[in-house]
Design an enzyme around this catalytic site. Structure first.
Site, PDB file in Angstrom:
ATOM      1  N   ASP A 126       0.855  -1.179   0.000  1.00 50.67           N
ATOM      2  CA  ASP A 126       0.000   0.000   0.000  1.00 50.67           C
ATOM      3  C   ASP A 126       0.895   1.235   0.000  1.00 50.67           C
ATOM      4  OD1 ASP A 126      -2.038   1.849   0.332  1.00 50.67           O
ATOM      5  OD2 ASP A 126      -2.109   1.581   2.502  1.00 50.67           O
ATOM      6  N   ASP A 171       0.670   5.286  -0.074  1.00 50.14           N
ATOM      7  CA  ASP A 171      -0.362   6.279   0.188  1.00 50.14           C
ATOM      8  C   ASP A 171       0.319   7.627   0.372  1.00 50.14           C
ATOM      9  OD1 ASP A 171      -2.350   7.837   1.498  1.00 50.14           O
ATOM     10  OD2 ASP A 171      -3.366   5.972   2.038  1.00 50.14           O
ATOM     11  N   ASP A 226       3.061   1.348   3.445  1.00 47.61           N
ATOM     12  CA  ASP A 226       2.503   1.170   4.785  1.00 47.61           C
ATOM     13  C   ASP A 226       2.771  -0.286   5.153  1.00 47.61           C
ATOM     14  OD1 ASP A 226       1.047   0.704   7.041  1.00 47.61           O
ATOM     15  OD2 ASP A 226      -0.737   1.780   6.350  1.00 47.61           O
TER      16      ASP A 226
END
Lengths: 414, 352
Positions: free
Chosen positions: A100, A102, A312
């Protein structure tokens, strides 16, 4: 100007219904559909409906069309009984490997143009992204965050770095992985292969640490020439972090300015450092370069920060996580969770591609929109009537802008 | 790479109980628990007990019984004993001692044989490499999926981030491969002790099991004996990571979700109550008692899946950015706490 929450909600519901009715046929069901758990939230619902599962793609699409979810997720894990309510009963069979990326976790230059914050404790407010109130130190800040093409291109650069790790260091093949734009502030990279399915959390953590550059130690990349002198022992052709470190060092040693260098090198040693640099320029051989242990540790830290991928790590380590369903709409933005192949990644205009609600013009009354949002720039402190494309209206409503739709909803969605 | 077939002797079967060949040999003998009452049976049971005993004393048994059949059969019998005793700590200790024993034997083996053993027993993907990377000379590459689960520690030179990894292949020396075997044997032994014990066993065998069990209980009691107050306050026994989190929580810092989870699960596991923990989080800027209570109760196993959670182990704490220390001989925050209570002192240093 007063928002009309109910009308705005209706606008979103109609937009989402319109999308799922027209496009559900084009939404691919995740692989091994019958082993996946799904979770949904709804516009007028409270909380998430979990433990949903589907027997086949037809049932899956029918659900989307009939229920029109605001947010849709599926499990990266495979279960024998995905609709069972507890993990034990579900029987975990394996999981894809997920990364992930972000923009929330990355410092981008554009945040000052579209993000703002308010401290509920002392009432201070401002622009940009901060972690604590600069006036009273309160860490519980109310934030308003938006996304624009600048943020996304920063996040995209991280994805490209990650893909390099996955293909070259770990040897995954391109057809084992795909990327999705999350529909909001980042990207997900999915690895679906037999090799990753049964990986436990330790193995996933080691992969996560690897791509982040966590745990680099000086003795792997230098040889101790004397008690205090460490000679660089990597060259740019080497695989893995060895090559990355060598390439970065070359660039850094030859191009860094004095300010940058003195972050690492003891200022008293700068003259010696210049000699080293000259020798390096002549030979291109990094083995003429020596550091103290403290210096090499510091450099490794900098290299990990620059060359490591900002993921993450919790998402990658977690083997039972729900992740956004590719092809669904993001409930806060109305943008599609858009699947991109590795080849498309560099040149695709992600915002255009995911703006599936389309460009039909909608008249709206707007107050104080963010200056930079998606692919659009607004004048500062704008207030007034404007014609905007539908996808942008949905995003502004979904993410909580002060906005009122002036056209009749029946004329927008026919 | 295909490993060259190596002819294994009976002595090899005795040294390496996890080999497929050994397991086939054991199966071909067809020993049952009922057979353990005769004279040879007693010898096997005694040796099985001796194996466990040396693990209790943290000794590595390097000798082989004169009768190699007894030696070979004593291993599966020791596993049955451990299944009767059902003590995780003892099983782990036994696994460690068997692992070390295998490493000891492997040290004297030819490379060909080591490779044959690991590739056939563990299906590890290994290929010849023999290249220099900087000052390091490697002999082989092993596929990272077969490497990572068996490293002795996830730091320093064992960590893949410090290896010149290419296409998923990790360069290693033959010595490193032998060390990986130690962990693989440990895991193998532990996995074979998971199933419940057989419903019945001959009396002599059960007696032996009880004897070992008693010895283990005594050893454990001795281990725990100095568990008197070596620390004045429980906080003094906290690992540095938890102490830092506790201080931050009390100071009203906004802790991340993982940090809260780590602290709450740690406190629950050392015996704090849900209410005591909620008091600690009360200073949090976004504190809401109902939400805090729900989450702490969830971690305590009172809600939802009814699983009681333990804090992250050290490696995960480190990856999550919650640990910047190196604690000697400690792999889990709770282990630090228990060691402190027992010994009053654990060495640790803060990493730069």
């Amino acid at each position: 100007m007063k928002n009309s929450p109910d009308r705005n909600l209706q606008f979103m519901m109609k937009a989402f219904r319109w999308y799922y009715q027209r496009y559900s046929e084009r939404i691919d069901a995740p692989s091994s559909l019958e082993n996946r758990e799904f979770g949904f939230t709804f516009f007028r619902g409270k909380g998430m409906i979990r433990h949903v599962s589907f027997r086949d793609a037809e049932e899956f699409r029918k659900y989307l069309v009939e229920k029109v979810p605001q947010h849709a997720f599926y499990s990266s894990a495979y279960y024998r009984f995905p609709s069972a309510e507890t993990m034990d009963e579900k029987e975990w069979l394996g999981a894809d490997l997920i990364f992930d990326i972000d923009v929330d976790h990355i410092d981008t230059p554009c945040k000052v143009y579209h993000d703002s914050w308010l401290c509920p404790k002392c009432g201070a407010s401002g622009r940009g992204a901060i972690s604590a109130c600069p006036h009273c130190g309160n860490e519980n800040i109310k934030r308003k965050t938006w996304v624009c093409n600048t943020c996304l291109s920063v996040a995209r650069d991280e994805v490209i770095k990650l893909i390099d790790f996955l293909l070259n260091d770990f040897g995954f093949s391109q057809d084992e992985l795909y990327v999705t734009f999350s529909g909001h502030r980042g990207f997900h990279v999915h690895v679906e292969s037999e090799a990753v399915r049964s990986m436990d959390q330790d193995l996933r953590r080691e992969i996560s640490d690897y791509v982040r550059g966590v745990g680099l130690v000086p003795e792997a990349f230098t040889v101790q020439a004397s008690p205090r002198v460490f000679k660089v022992s990597v060259d740019p052709e080497m695989p893995g972090w060895h090559g990355r470190i060598a390439r970065y060092l070359l660039f850094w040693l030859l191009a860094a300015d004095e300010a940058e260098v003195s972050r690492v090198i003891n200022p008293r040693k700068l003259r010696y450092f210049d000699e080293m640099k000259k020798a390096l320029e002549k030979t291109g051989d990094l083995s003429v370069v020596t550091f103290s242990r403290r210096e090499i540790s510091k450099i490794l830290e900098i290299i990990a920060e620059k060359e490591g991928v900002k993921i993450d790590e919790r998402v990658t380590i977690d083997i039972k996580r729900l992740i956004r369903l590719p092809g669904s709409l993001h409930g806060k933005t109305g943008l599609q969770v858009y699947k991109i192949s590795v080849d498309e990644l560099e040149n695709k205009d992600v915002i255009r591609a995911s703006a599936v609600l389309g460009d039909r013009k909608v008249r709206v009354m707007l107050k104080n929109p963010p200056e930079k949002v998606l692919d659009r720039i607004f004048p500062p402190d704008f207030e007034g009537v404007m014609e905007l494309p539908l996808y942008l209206v949905a995003y502004l409503i979904g993410n909580g802008a002060e906005i009122k739709v002036l056209d009749a909803l029946s004329s927008v969605f026919y | 790479m295909e490993s060259k077939p190596v002819l294994l002797s009976k002595e090899d079967l005795a040294k390496y109980p996890f080999l497929r060949e050994t397991q086939e040999y054991v199966r071909s003998i067809g020993l049952t628990l009922e057979d353990l009452s005769d004279e040879v049976g007693c010898e096997i049971v005694d040796l099985a007990a001796e194996r466990i005993r040396s693990a209790i004393g943290r000794r590595v048994r390097i000798e082989l019984a004169r009768d190699l059949d007894v030696e070979i059969l004593s291993f599966p019998v020791s596993l049955v004993m451990l299944r009767f005793i059902r003590d995780k700590l003892l099983t782990r200790r036994y696994a460690t001692s068997e692992g070390k024993r295998v490493t000891y034997f492997l040290r004297n083996e030819e490379e060909e044989k080591i490779l044959y053993i690991v590739m056939r027993s563990f299906n590890w993907r290994i290929r010849r490499y023999s290249e220099r990377v900087g000052p390091f000379v490697y002999d082989y590459q092993i596929y990272f999926v077969d490497y990572v689960p068996y490293v002795p520690e996830y730091r320093g030179m064992w960590k893949i981030v410090n290896k010149p990894v290419k296409d998923g292949w990790v360069p290693v020396t033959i010595h490193e491969i032998s060390r990986l075997v130690e962990e693989a044997v440990k895991k193998y032994v532990e996995s074979r002790c998971l199933s419940p014990p057989p419903s019945s066993a001959p009396e002599l065998f059960v007696e032996k099991v009880n004897e070992i069990k008693r010895e283990w209980e005594e050893a454990k009691a001795k281990m725990e004996l100095p568990r008197v107050a070596k620390v004045d306050r429980p906080e003094d026994a906290f690992p540095p990571c938890m102490r830092a989190l506790l201080e931050e929580a009390l100071a009203g810092k906004n802790l991340s979700h993982s940090a809260r989870f780590a602290l709450a699960s740690f406190l629950l596991n050392i015996g704090k109550t849900v209410d005591e923990i909620i008091e600690i989080f009360r200073a949090a800027p976004d504190f809401r008692e109902d939400i805090a209570r729900y989450q702490v109760e969830h971690i305590a196993g009172l809600r939802g899946s009814k699983t009681k959670y333990t804090p992250f182990k050290c490696e995960n704490m480190r990856s999550l950015g919650l640990c910047r220390w190196k604690c000697r001989g400690v792999k889990h925050p709770l282990q630090f706490y228990r060691l402190m209570l027992r010994k009053g002192r654990v060495e640790y240093e803060e990493l730069a």
